[in-house]
Design a protein around this motif. Structure first.
Motif, PDB file in Angstrom:
ATOM      1  N   ARG A 226       0.827  -1.202   0.000  1.00 33.76           N
ATOM      2  CA  ARG A 226       0.000   0.000   0.000  1.00 33.76           C
ATOM      3  C   ARG A 226       0.863   1.254   0.000  1.00 33.76           C
ATOM      4  O   ARG A 226       0.586   2.222  -0.730  1.00 33.76           O
ATOM      5  N   LEU A 227       1.954   1.272   0.800  1.00 31.79           N
ATOM      6  CA  LEU A 227       2.855   2.431   0.842  1.00 31.79           C
ATOM      7  C   LEU A 227       3.542   2.638  -0.501  1.00 31.79           C
ATOM      8  O   LEU A 227       3.719   3.771  -0.949  1.00 31.79           O
ATOM      9  N   VAL A 228       3.932   1.537  -1.152  1.00 33.60           N
ATOM     10  CA  VAL A 228       4.563   1.658  -2.476  1.00 33.60           C
ATOM     11  C   VAL A 228       3.590   2.288  -3.464  1.00 33.60           C
ATOM     12  O   VAL A 228       3.959   3.171  -4.253  1.00 33.60           O
ATOM     13  N   GLU A 229       2.317   1.830  -3.419  1.00 31.42           N
ATOM     14  CA  GLU A 229       1.318   2.415  -4.314  1.00 31.42           C
ATOM     15  C   GLU A 229       1.133   3.904  -4.039  1.00 31.42           C
ATOM     16  O   GLU A 229       1.048   4.721  -4.978  1.00 31.42           O
ATOM     17  N   ILE A 230       1.092   4.273  -2.734  1.00 31.48           N
ATOM     18  CA  ILE A 230       0.917   5.688  -2.387  1.00 31.48           C
ATOM     19  C   ILE A 230       2.115   6.503  -2.851  1.00 31.48           C
ATOM     20  O   ILE A 230       1.969   7.636  -3.366  1.00 31.48           O
ATOM     21  N   SER A 231       3.327   5.948  -2.718  1.00 30.62           N
ATOM     22  CA  SER A 231       4.539   6.654  -3.147  1.00 30.62           C
ATOM     23  C   SER A 231       4.524   6.884  -4.653  1.00 30.62           C
ATOM     24  O   SER A 231       4.845   7.983  -5.137  1.00 30.62           O
ATOM     25  N   GLU A 232       4.159   5.842  -5.410  1.00 32.18           N
ATOM     26  CA  GLU A 232       4.090   6.011  -6.865  1.00 32.18           C
ATOM     27  C   GLU A 232       3.039   7.045  -7.242  1.00 32.18           C
ATOM     28  O   GLU A 232       3.276   7.876  -8.138  1.00 32.18           O
ATOM     29  N   TYR A 233       1.900   7.031  -6.547  1.00 32.07           N
ATOM     30  CA  TYR A 233       0.852   8.006  -6.841  1.00 32.07           C
ATOM     31  C   TYR A 233       1.338   9.429  -6.536  1.00 32.07           C
ATOM     32  O   TYR A 233       1.083  10.386  -7.287  1.00 32.07           O
ATOM     33  N   LEU A 234       2.095   9.609  -5.421  1.00 34.20           N
ATOM     34  CA  LEU A 234       2.640  10.921  -5.044  1.00 34.20           C
ATOM     35  C   LEU A 234       3.642  11.417  -6.082  1.00 34.20           C
ATOM     36  O   LEU A 234       3.642  12.611  -6.440  1.00 34.20           O
ATOM     37  N   SER A 235       4.480  10.517  -6.587  1.00 34.08           N
ATOM     38  CA  SER A 235       5.456  10.913  -7.603  1.00 34.08           C
ATOM     39  C   SER A 235       4.742  11.374  -8.877  1.00 34.08           C
ATOM     40  O   SER A 235       5.148  12.359  -9.504  1.00 34.08           O
ATOM     41  N   ARG A 236       3.662  10.689  -9.251  1.00 35.48           N
ATOM     42  CA  ARG A 236       2.916  11.105 -10.433  1.00 35.48           C
ATOM     43  C   ARG A 236       2.274  12.463 -10.229  1.00 35.48           C
ATOM     44  O   ARG A 236       2.256  13.313 -11.137  1.00 35.48           O
ATOM     45  N   ILE A 237       1.783  12.722  -8.997  1.00 35.99           N
ATOM     46  CA  ILE A 237       1.187  14.041  -8.692  1.00 35.99           C
ATOM     47  C   ILE A 237       2.239  15.137  -8.785  1.00 35.99           C
ATOM     48  O   ILE A 237       1.984  16.226  -9.338  1.00 35.99           O
ATOM     49  N   ASN A 238       3.443  14.883  -8.274  1.00 34.69           N
ATOM     50  CA  ASN A 238       4.524  15.892  -8.349  1.00 34.69           C
ATOM     51  C   ASN A 238       4.876  16.189  -9.793  1.00 34.69           C
ATOM     52  O   ASN A 238       5.096  17.356 -10.168  1.00 34.69           O
ATOM     53  N   GLU A 239       4.942  15.151 -10.624  1.00 36.77           N
ATOM     54  CA  GLU A 239       5.230  15.368 -12.047  1.00 36.77           C
ATOM     55  C   GLU A 239       4.149  16.203 -12.692  1.00 36.77           C
ATOM     56  O   GLU A 239       4.435  17.110 -13.494  1.00 36.77           O
ATOM     57  N   ASP A 240       2.882  15.948 -12.361  1.00 37.27           N
ATOM     58  CA  ASP A 240       1.793  16.755 -12.914  1.00 37.27           C
ATOM     59  C   ASP A 240       1.881  18.202 -12.462  1.00 37.27           C
ATOM     60  O   ASP A 240       1.598  19.139 -13.236  1.00 37.27           O
ATOM     61  N   ILE A 241       2.285  18.423 -11.194  1.00 39.24           N
ATOM     62  CA  ILE A 241       2.416  19.802 -10.676  1.00 39.24           C
ATOM     63  C   ILE A 241       3.489  20.559 -11.456  1.00 39.24           C
ATOM     64  O   ILE A 241       3.299  21.724 -11.862  1.00 39.24           O
ATOM     65  N   ILE A 242       4.626  19.903 -11.721  1.00 35.93           N
ATOM     66  CA  ILE A 242       5.708  20.556 -12.478  1.00 35.93           C
ATOM     67  C   ILE A 242       5.232  20.898 -13.881  1.00 35.93           C
ATOM     68  O   ILE A 242       5.472  22.006 -14.399  1.00 35.93           O
ATOM     69  N   LEU A 243       4.531  19.959 -14.543  1.00 32.05           N
ATOM     70  CA  LEU A 243       4.045  20.214 -15.893  1.00 32.05           C
ATOM     71  C   LEU A 243       3.042  21.360 -15.923  1.00 32.05           C
ATOM     72  O   LEU A 243       3.080  22.225 -16.821  1.00 32.05           O
ATOM     73  N   ILE A 244       2.171  21.435 -14.905  1.00 31.26           N
ATOM     74  CA  ILE A 244       1.180  22.523 -14.839  1.00 31.26           C
ATOM     75  C   ILE A 244       1.861  23.866 -14.633  1.00 31.26           C
ATOM     76  O   ILE A 244       1.467  24.887 -15.219  1.00 31.26           O
ATOM     77  N   ASP A 245       2.928  23.890 -13.812  1.00 33.43           N
ATOM     78  CA  ASP A 245       3.678  25.146 -13.607  1.00 33.43           C
ATOM     79  C   ASP A 245       4.276  25.627 -14.915  1.00 33.43           C
ATOM     80  O   ASP A 245       4.262  26.840 -15.221  1.00 33.43           O
ATOM     81  N   GLU A 246       4.831  24.709 -15.704  1.00 34.04           N
ATOM     82  CA  GLU A 246       5.397  25.099 -17.001  1.00 34.04           C
ATOM     83  C   GLU A 246       4.311  25.698 -17.900  1.00 34.04           C
ATOM     84  O   GLU A 246       4.546  26.722 -18.555  1.00 34.04           O
ATOM     85  N   TYR A 247       3.139  25.041 -17.934  1.00 34.95           N
ATOM     86  CA  TYR A 247       2.051  25.582 -18.754  1.00 34.95           C
ATOM     87  C   TYR A 247       1.616  26.964 -18.267  1.00 34.95           C
ATOM     88  O   TYR A 247       1.326  27.866 -19.061  1.00 34.95           O
ATOM     89  N   LEU A 248       1.556  27.151 -16.960  1.00 30.53           N
ATOM     90  CA  LEU A 248       1.163  28.460 -16.404  1.00 30.53           C
ATOM     91  C   LEU A 248       2.177  29.548 -16.773  1.00 30.53           C
ATOM     92  O   LEU A 248       1.803  30.688 -17.087  1.00 30.53           O
ATOM     93  N   ASN A 249       3.471  29.180 -16.748  1.00 31.04           N
ATOM     94  CA  ASN A 249       4.499  30.164 -17.141  1.00 31.04           C
ATOM     95  C   ASN A 249       4.355  30.554 -18.601  1.00 31.04           C
ATOM     96  O   ASN A 249       4.553  31.720 -18.984  1.00 31.04           O
ATOM     97  N   LYS A 250       4.024  29.579 -19.438  1.00 31.10           N
ATOM     98  CA  LYS A 250       3.849  29.866 -20.865  1.00 31.10           C
ATOM     99  C   LYS A 250       2.610  30.704 -21.121  1.00 31.10           C
ATOM    100  O   LYS A 250       2.545  31.459 -22.110  1.00 31.10           O
ATOM    101  N   LEU A 251       1.602  30.628 -20.274  1.00 34.60           N
ATOM    102  CA  LEU A 251       0.335  31.327 -20.484  1.00 34.60           C
ATOM    103  C   LEU A 251       0.223  32.629 -19.691  1.00 34.60           C
ATOM    104  O   LEU A 251      -0.882  33.080 -19.393  1.00 34.60           O
ATOM    105  N   GLU A 252       1.370  33.275 -19.344  1.00 33.10           N
ATOM    106  CA  GLU A 252       1.310  34.550 -18.606  1.00 33.10           C
ATOM    107  C   GLU A 252       0.729  35.661 -19.477  1.00 33.10           C
ATOM    108  O   GLU A 252      -0.001  36.529 -18.996  1.00 33.10           O
ATOM    109  N   ASN A 253       1.063  35.722 -20.830  1.00 30.34           N
ATOM    110  CA  ASN A 253       0.591  36.777 -21.748  1.00 30.34           C
ATOM    111  C   ASN A 253      -0.728  36.401 -22.418  1.00 30.34           C
ATOM    112  O   ASN A 253      -1.018  36.860 -23.539  1.00 30.34           O
TER     113      ASN A 253
END
Length: 480
Positions: A226-253
């Motif tokens: 269960r902890l391994v599954e939660i860790s993998e899910y957390l890593s995927r969430i962090n990757e999504d957060i980084i990708l969303i930040d990049e999109y937000l930076n591109k969409l400032e103008n």
């Protein structure tokens, strides 16, 4: 007192049909040897006690036999046997019939109740019928062994019940002792066998501990997964957060781009409106140029209308003159035709008179032709009638010939039917002959087997006397 009044034997051994009246007291059957005395006793025992079994006692050449025992009260017992049926028939004093089949070697209880005759049990292995005595049979119990007489007397007074109880008790004691000894031996063997498994209690305790440890390991493994599954899910969430930040930076103008898009839309709409007005203006210019050319060409329109009116007047005159010219030509042609007709019709009166004469002659000729055709038809009918009269001069002979032909036709039909029936009978005869030949072969094979059996037995199946090969041949030849 109930007793047997009459015995009827049908096709039983040497008896074709025999009726014997009995007395209510003592009955003795006497006569020369081999005249069926024993067969009477055997038939009576067969009817009352179902002995002997089988069907060998059926008379030679017959397919069935029966023995009927009639009692003084009107009741009746009939024992019947054939190759395919084995039955008891019970008739009460009112004549009502009851049939019994499938009873095996025993006698139905209803038959025993009606006859009131039972065999007396002398000992456990022997029984006797005290109501019927056979030839050379000694008095009751005197010809038996001492042990048999003792058992029989004991059974008559009821002592056999105690003997049987003692025998059963001793047998039960022996059986129980044997069983007890067997159980003790089995118990000792089981105890020795169980001694080899004393370590099982300790093994059970260890097994329980191992099960608890195994359960703990299983729970830990489940938590780890269960902890391994939660860790993998957390890593995927962090990757999504980084990708969303990049999109937000591109969409400032993005707001500026939206304003530019609105300006472009307005300019494009203005361009479309102006372009549409330009196309309409160009179209109007072309229409003005076309109308100017048309006005220039229509400067002398009044002179042209005067000329057109004058031309129309002249055209009407020319049309009228052409019609008058054509009418004139037609009138001239009509005048010429009428002149010719007048010249041709100068002698019209003579023609009319000739027409009347011609019509009268035509009517006369028509009548003559009709009469001629009728005369021809009458002559033809007369000639045909003469031919028929000549042909029908022998009408009486023709009627006789017709009757003769009808009779011959009926006879021919009957002969055809007889021929078909004859062919059917011939075919059936051939089939029957084939079946008969097969049956003859089967009978011959059965007779051969029967002959071999008789040669081996060397005893007559009817009278139970000794026979030799010559006697066997005579018996077989009688069947043939």
């Amino acid at each position: 007192m109930k007793y047997i009044k009459k015995i009827v034997l049908e096709n039983f051994q040497s008896h074709k049909y025999t009726e014997i009246e009995l007395d209510q007291h003592l009955n003795v059957i006497v006569g020369p040897s081999d005249h069926g005395k024993t067969a009477i006793i055997r038939g009576l025992k067969w009817a009352l006690f179902n002995e002997p079994s089988g069907d060998f006692f059926i008379r030679e050449g017959e397919n069935e036999c029966s023995v009927t025992v009639i009692f003084n009260d009107g009741s009746k017992i009939k024992r019947y046997r054939s190759k395919s049926k084995n039955a008891y028939y019970l008739y009460n004093n009112k004549g009502e019939e009851t049939v019994f089949e499938g009873f095996g070697t025993k006698v139905p209880e209803e038959i025993i109740d009606v006859s009131s005759m039972r065999k007396i049990v002398l000992d456990s292995n022997q029984s006797s019928s005290i109501n019927i005595g056979e030839q050379l049979e000694g008095p009751f119990l005197l010809s038996e062994k001492n042990a048999t007489r003792a058992n029989a007397i004991g059974r008559l007074v009821g002592v056999h019940i105690i003997d049987d109880a003692l025998k059963d008790t001793l047998r039960d004691i022996r059986n129980l002792n044997i069983k007890r000894k067997n159980h003790e031996e089995m118990l000792e063997s089981l105890q020795n066998s169980l001694a080899e498994y004393d370590y099982l209690d300790e093994l059970i305790v260890k097994t329980k501990k191992l099960k608890r440890i195994k359960g703990h390991i299983h729970n830990s493994q489940m938590k780890l997964n269960r902890l391994v599954e939660i860790s993998e899910y957390l890593s995927r969430i962090n990757e999504d957060i980084i990708l969303i930040d990049e999109y937000l930076n591109k969409l400032e103008n993005l707001n500026r781009i939206m304003d530019i898009e609105k300006d472009l839309t307005n300019n494009f709409n203005n361009y479309n409106y102006i372009f549409g007005r330009y196309i309409r203006l160009d179209r109007i210019k072309k229409d003005i140029e076309y109308n100017n050319n048309l006005l220039a060409s229509l400067i002398n329109i009044e002179k042209i209308s005067e000329i057109a009116n004058t031309a129309n007047v002249f055209l009407d005159r020319v049309t009228k003159l052409s019609k008058a010219n054509s009418n004139l030509k037609g009138v001239n042609l009509s005048i010429l035709k009428n002149q010719r007709l007048l010249n041709e019709l100068k002698e019209i009166d003579k023609v009319k008179k000739s027409m009347v004469i011609i019509e009268e002659d035509f009517l006369k000729i028509t009548k003559l032709l009709n009469l001629n055709s009728r005369l021809d038809n009458i002559n033809k009918s007369l000639s045909i009638g003469k031919v028929y009269i000549e042909k029908l001069s022998n009408i009486e002979n023709i009627s006789d010939i017709k009757d003769l032909l009808e009779l011959k036709n009926k006879q021919l039909g009957k002969l055809v039917d007889y021929k078909n029936k004859y062919d059917t009978i011939i075919n059936r005869k051939v089939e029957v002959e084939k079946g008969l030949s097969q049956l003859i072969k089967e009978i011959e094979s059965q007779l051969d087997q029967y002959k071999n059996i008789l040669i081996k037995l060397e005893v007559c199946p009817l009278c139970f006397s000794n026979i030799d090969k010559f006697r066997v041949e005579e018996i077989i030849n009688n069947y043939r």
